[in-house]
Design a protein around this motif. Structure first.
Motif, PDB file in Angstrom:
ATOM      1  N   GLU A  79       0.817  -1.222   0.000  1.00  0.00           N
ATOM      2  CA  GLU A  79       0.000   0.000   0.000  1.00  0.00           C
ATOM      3  C   GLU A  79       0.843   1.261   0.000  1.00  0.00           C
ATOM      4  O   GLU A  79       0.330   2.346  -0.216  1.00  0.00           O
ATOM      5  CB  GLU A  79      -0.962  -0.014   1.195  1.00  0.00           C
ATOM      6  CG  GLU A  79      -0.330  -0.046   2.568  1.00  0.00           C
ATOM      7  CD  GLU A  79      -0.136  -1.459   3.089  1.00  0.00           C
ATOM      8  OE1 GLU A  79      -0.099  -2.391   2.252  1.00  0.00           O
ATOM      9  OE2 GLU A  79      -0.037  -1.635   4.319  1.00  0.00           O
ATOM     10  N   PHE A  87      -5.130  -7.570 -12.234  1.00  0.00           N
ATOM     11  CA  PHE A  87      -5.045  -9.004 -11.979  1.00  0.00           C
ATOM     12  C   PHE A  87      -5.633  -9.805 -13.131  1.00  0.00           C
ATOM     13  O   PHE A  87      -6.512  -9.320 -13.851  1.00  0.00           O
ATOM     14  CB  PHE A  87      -5.797  -9.342 -10.691  1.00  0.00           C
ATOM     15  CG  PHE A  87      -5.183  -8.716  -9.486  1.00  0.00           C
ATOM     16  CD1 PHE A  87      -4.246  -9.395  -8.738  1.00  0.00           C
ATOM     17  CD2 PHE A  87      -5.527  -7.428  -9.111  1.00  0.00           C
ATOM     18  CE1 PHE A  87      -3.667  -8.812  -7.628  1.00  0.00           C
ATOM     19  CE2 PHE A  87      -4.951  -6.835  -8.005  1.00  0.00           C
ATOM     20  CZ  PHE A  87      -4.021  -7.519  -7.270  1.00  0.00           C
ATOM     21  N   PHE A  93     -13.897  -5.436  -6.762  1.00  0.00           N
ATOM     22  CA  PHE A  93     -14.595  -5.629  -5.493  1.00  0.00           C
ATOM     23  C   PHE A  93     -16.067  -5.868  -5.783  1.00  0.00           C
ATOM     24  O   PHE A  93     -16.754  -4.970  -6.281  1.00  0.00           O
ATOM     25  CB  PHE A  93     -14.408  -4.405  -4.595  1.00  0.00           C
ATOM     26  CG  PHE A  93     -12.957  -4.089  -4.340  1.00  0.00           C
ATOM     27  CD1 PHE A  93     -12.124  -5.030  -3.753  1.00  0.00           C
ATOM     28  CD2 PHE A  93     -12.417  -2.880  -4.725  1.00  0.00           C
ATOM     29  CE1 PHE A  93     -10.779  -4.755  -3.531  1.00  0.00           C
ATOM     30  CE2 PHE A  93     -11.081  -2.593  -4.503  1.00  0.00           C
ATOM     31  CZ  PHE A  93     -10.263  -3.534  -3.906  1.00  0.00           C
TER      32      PHE A  93
ATOM     33  N   ALA B 450      -5.437  -6.485  -4.423  1.00  0.00           N
ATOM     34  CA  ALA B 450      -5.929  -5.299  -5.119  1.00  0.00           C
ATOM     35  C   ALA B 450      -6.130  -4.154  -4.128  1.00  0.00           C
ATOM     36  O   ALA B 450      -5.700  -3.024  -4.373  1.00  0.00           O
ATOM     37  CB  ALA B 450      -7.241  -5.613  -5.835  1.00  0.00           C
ATOM     38  N   ALA B 451      -6.746  -4.450  -2.990  1.00  0.00           N
ATOM     39  CA  ALA B 451      -6.982  -3.395  -2.000  1.00  0.00           C
ATOM     40  C   ALA B 451      -5.663  -2.823  -1.502  1.00  0.00           C
ATOM     41  O   ALA B 451      -5.514  -1.613  -1.335  1.00  0.00           O
ATOM     42  CB  ALA B 451      -7.796  -3.946  -0.832  1.00  0.00           C
ATOM     43  N   ARG B 452      -4.685  -3.721  -1.312  1.00  0.00           N
ATOM     44  CA  ARG B 452      -3.387  -3.254  -0.808  1.00  0.00           C
ATOM     45  C   ARG B 452      -2.694  -2.393  -1.851  1.00  0.00           C
ATOM     46  O   ARG B 452      -2.133  -1.346  -1.535  1.00  0.00           O
ATOM     47  CB  ARG B 452      -2.507  -4.450  -0.427  1.00  0.00           C
ATOM     48  CG  ARG B 452      -3.088  -5.349   0.651  1.00  0.00           C
ATOM     49  CD  ARG B 452      -3.196  -4.684   1.991  1.00  0.00           C
ATOM     50  NE  ARG B 452      -1.888  -4.377   2.565  1.00  0.00           N
ATOM     51  CZ  ARG B 452      -1.161  -5.237   3.244  1.00  0.00           C
ATOM     52  NH1 ARG B 452      -1.596  -6.452   3.463  1.00  0.00           N
ATOM     53  NH2 ARG B 452       0.004  -4.888   3.742  1.00  0.00           N
ATOM     54  N   SER B 453      -2.729  -2.817  -3.113  1.00  0.00           N
ATOM     55  CA  SER B 453      -2.010  -2.059  -4.144  1.00  0.00           C
ATOM     56  C   SER B 453      -2.679  -0.712  -4.384  1.00  0.00           C
ATOM     57  O   SER B 453      -2.074   0.189  -4.937  1.00  0.00           O
ATOM     58  CB  SER B 453      -1.928  -2.862  -5.439  1.00  0.00           C
ATOM     59  OG  SER B 453      -3.161  -2.824  -6.112  1.00  0.00           O
ATOM     60  N   LEU B 454      -3.937  -0.567  -3.968  1.00  0.00           N
ATOM     61  CA  LEU B 454      -4.616   0.717  -4.129  1.00  0.00           C
ATOM     62  C   LEU B 454      -4.456   1.594  -2.890  1.00  0.00           C
ATOM     63  O   LEU B 454      -5.218   2.534  -2.675  1.00  0.00           O
ATOM     64  CB  LEU B 454      -6.097   0.496  -4.448  1.00  0.00           C
ATOM     65  CG  LEU B 454      -6.314  -0.072  -5.858  1.00  0.00           C
ATOM     66  CD1 LEU B 454      -7.705  -0.625  -6.011  1.00  0.00           C
ATOM     67  CD2 LEU B 454      -6.051   0.988  -6.913  1.00  0.00           C
ATOM     68  N   GLY B 455      -3.486   1.267  -2.053  1.00  0.00           N
ATOM     69  CA  GLY B 455      -3.117   2.184  -0.986  1.00  0.00           C
ATOM     70  C   GLY B 455      -3.739   1.912   0.367  1.00  0.00           C
ATOM     71  O   GLY B 455      -3.568   2.704   1.284  1.00  0.00           O
ATOM     72  N   HIS B 456      -4.470   0.793   0.531  1.00  0.00           N
ATOM     73  CA  HIS B 456      -5.058   0.509   1.833  1.00  0.00           C
ATOM     74  C   HIS B 456      -4.196  -0.487   2.594  1.00  0.00           C
ATOM     75  O   HIS B 456      -3.792  -1.504   2.044  1.00  0.00           O
ATOM     76  CB  HIS B 456      -6.478  -0.050   1.679  1.00  0.00           C
ATOM     77  CG  HIS B 456      -7.465   1.003   1.261  1.00  0.00           C
ATOM     78  ND1 HIS B 456      -8.222   1.713   2.151  1.00  0.00           N
ATOM     79  CD2 HIS B 456      -7.774   1.476   0.040  1.00  0.00           C
ATOM     80  CE1 HIS B 456      -8.974   2.576   1.502  1.00  0.00           C
ATOM     81  NE2 HIS B 456      -8.720   2.457   0.210  1.00  0.00           N
ATOM     82  N   GLY B 457      -3.958  -0.194   3.862  1.00  0.00           N
ATOM     83  CA  GLY B 457      -3.195  -1.104   4.714  1.00  0.00           C
ATOM     84  C   GLY B 457      -4.048  -2.295   5.095  1.00  0.00           C
ATOM     85  O   GLY B 457      -5.214  -2.380   4.703  1.00  0.00           O
TER      86      GLY B 457
END
Lengths: 344, 544
Positions: A79, A87, A93, B450-457
């Motif tokens: 992050e 992907f 989501f 995907a969530a991590r690569s979009l800046g979320h920890g």
């Protein structure tokens, strides 16, 4: 030497998943300039997806260093790397709309600015009307474009794409890859695209890196790598190839198929690559050598012949109109010089 | 997969997982310690007096209930899977209804129904003209009665797993056996049943564990098992080491069944996913169809419909009212405990599940395995295992504070509801973990990435992606825990703070005082809430 530091610089990267097995990635070096599209190609299991995930930070390397715009990011969680990722299964989501998916990486901004950015991106991928749809209501191609828009939203300098076209049907794939190339170039983002499809790699990328067994075998422009494969594996992977042995005497080499011109001066025992399209078939009795047709596959605008000539098994690619019957004899000749393989 | 990192939220998560593992391990460790360091003369005394009876009765009870539940569960599962008959769709979902009732509620209902003054015997006497002493009638308050009640309330565990196993194995193997010349019965016996055997075994072992853990039924029926023995030693005899020694014995039995159950479940997994088409149901018409319907309806009638109707009748004649101030107080206590426990258990399951998900590794999976083990520990054992160390802690703290500062801290921990809440978390964590793992299937590893690569920890991804995606599953998990806490009797009875009574405790007390009509009032309230997760389960069965 380039004055500007590369956008991405990978040195000595290694990762082993299982102590008993060979490393998935070993001692890998890679440089990428700003705005450049690199295709990472290789047979399945060669470590290309692992390389991508190491660069993204989803997994940590055992060895090596990853620098992004001069900063060491090897120890940073994903992050904090600001790298976009597309992907293979898109990983949209499922509980968020198209617009919310695209806006996911744009938190705590002024709302209006974020909304405008999402609208711009959706317009650029041609999905403005579908902003309120849910992912499961989209076709595969639409999902793919949402995934790209989502990855581009935070304006990353680098986008990593793992087999982005593999879930599309063949016709969509060809048009999508030019669209994607255009979108990446318009966004000014550099990209590494992992693919096992050599044609896709040649068509999409500014540079190609061919991987095998966790290492990069060769890296260069599509033309360089296709026309001058450094090794038999590269030649076989990119475009398929016939590899024959010969005895070089300067500009030519003596081979079972007769004397062949080679692309570089060489002496002694050599291995040569001849592309299938370099073999020209003519009626029996003509050409530089004679062969027997073992099998044939008609593909419409072209066709493939499997030929045995002077103890060598060869693959030839000809026009769809060049008809020879299986089991019959045929004359062969070579266009252009044969390529000298470095690992010969 | 995202490799581990050592950021602050990750460390906080690791710490909470460590605390949970310690918490779940504590009652087992404390029981063992108290048992082996306790006075062994008590054990000798137990051995000379009650222990052989406890062992014999417990063994008879567990083996009989498990066997009967296995037969009912497997037979009904096979009927609804392999045959089609009028009413099949209805009984297929209704067969899980008994899960809504705690066994002790059924025990109260059947006692009232079958006792000497009850409607059945009264009608019998009226019909035959027999006098009160002229005939023999089976005594429900006996080991046999407990076997009956526990069997009809617990068979759904076998039914659910067997039905899923029959659905999973599909029809091709059964049809292949028929094609090789076997009749339907022979094909069932030689192909379908052996394939489903691990699932049936797992369900049967769950029934065994539930039977070992049961306190309410056996205590009301006066059946002397380990569970009632622990309670008696603890309260009537105030014999802590004796209680701990009995608890250790019970714990050893449930852990053994738990280990067997896990082995069966693993064996069942090897049978694999559904292959080919489902079993084409054979249509049963006329008397055969009616017989199949009766066979499936009987367990539902015995395990749910008859006791529910009779409870309503009993409650109608009771002087107690659920809406009186006193009962609203019991209800409020029950709801308070159940909500707090459900919320904390869910949070604990999320910590454990997400911690493993962030970096699946052998130690992290083992943490979950240990956390799940709490399910195998009966309420009586958890109570003893938590009260022994914390009572010692309270007493030591109180003594120290009085000696140094002249103030008394009293029962700082054991006098509050928090120790009881901890007991619930331990006992029902496995259910919440199961809900997390079911919900987790919807969230692929790439979605995490995907969530991590979009800046979320890690925590941002949990909050924005995992929790919304898993919300329905997690909610049903919380509901299951909520209802289990409402139904729970032994730990609540032993650990509740003074003057803090719940519906379950009040039902138990009224029943013990032979005021069964009164006991029906809180029992009905418990069953009404207990039916909620069962409705969700039935809706899921309908869809599948």
């Amino acid at each position: 030497m380039d004055i500007e530091a590369p956008l991405l610089s990978v040195r000595g990267l290694g990762r082993r998943f299982d102590a008993a097995e060979l490393p998935a990635v070993a001692d890998l070096d890679l440089d990428l300039r700003s705005g450049e599209i690199l295709a990472l190609v290789g047979p399945s299991g060669c470590g290309k997806t692992t390389t991508l995930r190491l660069i993204a930070g989803f997994i940590r390397p055992d060895a090596g260093e990853i620098r992004l715009a001069g900063t060491d990011v090897t120890g940073l969680p994903p992050e904090r790397r600001r790298i976009g990722f597309v992907f293979q299964d898109y990983a949209l989501f499922p509980h968020l709309s198209v617009a919310q998916n695209v806006g996911f990486g744009l938190p705590r901004r002024p709302r209006a600015a974020a909304a405008a950015r999402v609208a711009d991106l959706l317009a650029s991928v041609g999905l403005a009307e579908l902003a309120a749809r849910m992912p499961h209501q989209l076709s595969g191609g639409q999902q793919q474009r949402v995934a790209l828009a989502r990855a581009l939203a935070p304006a990353p300098g680098l986008v990593l794409m793992d087999e982005p076209f593999s879930n599309l049907d063949a016709a969509r794939r060809v048009e999508t890859r030019q669209e994607v190339r255009g979108l990446l170039k318009a966004a000014g983002a550099a990209a590494i695209v992992v693919t096992h499809d050599q044609e896709e790699a040649l068509a999409l990328a500014d540079r190609i890196a061919v991987m095998q067994s966790g290492r990069i075998l060769q890296c260069g422009t599509p033309q360089e790598v296709y026309r001058g494969p450094a090794s038999e594996n590269v030649a076989r992977f990119l475009g398929g190839s016939n590899v024959i042995e010969g005895e070089a005497t300067g500009e030519t080499a003596m081979t079972p198929l007769g004397p062949l011109r080679i692309d570089r001066t060489a002496y002694g025992r050599v291995r040569l690559s001849i592309r299938p399209e370099q073999i020209v078939l003519t009626p029996a009795g003509t050409g530089t050598t004679q062969g027997e047709i073992l099998g044939r596959e008609f593909r419409g605008h072209d066709q493939v012949y499997w030929i045995q000539a002077e103890g060598a098994n060869l693959v030839a690619l000809t026009h769809g109109s060049a008809d020879y019957t299986a089991g019959g004899r045929v004359g062969l000749s070579m266009t252009e010089p044969a390529i000298l393989l470095a690992d010969g | 997969m995202v490799d581990r990192d050592t950021s602050l939220p990750q460390r906080a998560l690791a710490l909470s997982v460590a605390l949970l593992v310690v918490l779940v391990g504590l009652p087992m460790a404390a029981t063992t310690l108290a048992a082996i360091t306790g006075d062994l003369s008590t054990l000798n005394h137990l051995w000379e007096t009650v222990l052989p009876r406890y062992l014999r009765v417990t063994a008879v009870l567990v083996v009989s209930v498990a066997a009967i539940a296995a037969v009912i569960g497997t037979a009904t599962a096979w009927l609804v899977s392999a045959y089609d008959f009028r009413g099949r769709r209805l009984v297929e979902v209704a067969l899980v209804l008994p899960l809504a009732f705690p066994a002790y509620v059924l025990a109260y209902a059947y006692t009232d129904l079958l006792d000497h003054p009850g409607p059945v015997q009264t009608a019998l006497r009226a019909a035959t003209g027999w006098g009160p002493r002229d005939y023999w009638f089976p005594e429900i308050r006996s080991t046999g009665g407990a076997i009956f009640v526990l069997s009809v309330v617990l068979y759904p565990y076998v039914y659910l797993l067997a039905r899923a196993a029959f659905a999973r194995q599909g029809g091709s193997t059964f049809l292949a056996a028929r094609g090789l010349g076997l009749g339907p019965w022979a094909a069932f016996r030689r192909v379908s049943l052996p394939t489903a055997r691990p699932a049936i075994a797992a369900g049967t072992l769950l029934v065994g564990m539930e039977t070992l853990a049961d306190f309410g039924t056996v205590s009301y029926f006066g059946v002397q098992t380990f569970a009632t023995g622990i309670y008696q030693s603890w309260f009537s005899l105030a014999d802590r080491s004796g209680a701990a020694q009995l608890a250790l014995g019970l714990l050893a039995m449930t852990l053994a069944l738990n280990a067997l159950e896990r082995r069966s479940r693993h064996a069942g997994r090897d049978v694999g996913e559904r292959t080919g088409e489902p079993l084409p149901p054979v249509r049963l018409t006329g008397s055969r169809g009616a017989a199949a319907l009766c066979a499936c309806a009987l367990p539902v009638l015995l395990g749910a419909v008859i006791p529910a109707l009779h409870l309503v009748r009993m409650a109608g004649g009771a002087e107690q009212s659920l809406f009186s101030e006193r009962y609203l107080g019991f209800l409020a206590n029950s709801l308070t405990l159940a909500s707090i426990a459900a919320g904390l258990t869910l949070a604990a399951a999320i910590c454990l599940g997400y911690y493993r998900r962030l970096a699946p590794s052998a130690p992290r999976r083992r943490a979950i395995d240990i956390a799940r083990l709490g399910y195998a520990v009966p309420g009586t054992v958890i109570a003893v295992g938590l009260l022994v160390p914390f009572a010692a802690f309270d007493n030591a703290l109180d003594a120290a504070m009085r000696a140094w500062f002249g103030i008394s801290t009293g029962l700082l921990v054991t006098g509050t509801i928090w120790l009881l809440v901890a007991a619930y978390v331990i006992r029902f964590l496995a259910a919440a973990i199961g809900a997390f793992e079911t919900g987790e299937i919807r969230v692929t590893e790439n979605i995490d990435a995907a969530a991590r690569s979009l800046g979320h920890g890690p925590l941002g991804a949990l909050w924005h992606v995992h929790l919304p995606l898993m919300a329905p599953g997690l909610a049903s998990g919380a509901l299951i825990v909520f209802v289990e806490v409402m139904k729970e009797l032994p730990a609540t009875l032993i650990m509740r703070p003074f003057d803090f009574d719940t519906l379950a405790v009040q039902a138990h007390r009224l029943a013990a005082d032979e005021r069964l009509d009164g006991a029906a009032v809180p029992s009905l309230a418990i069953a009404a809430l207990g039916v909620l997760p069962v409705i969700l389960l039935m809706a899921r069965l309908r869809r599948s």
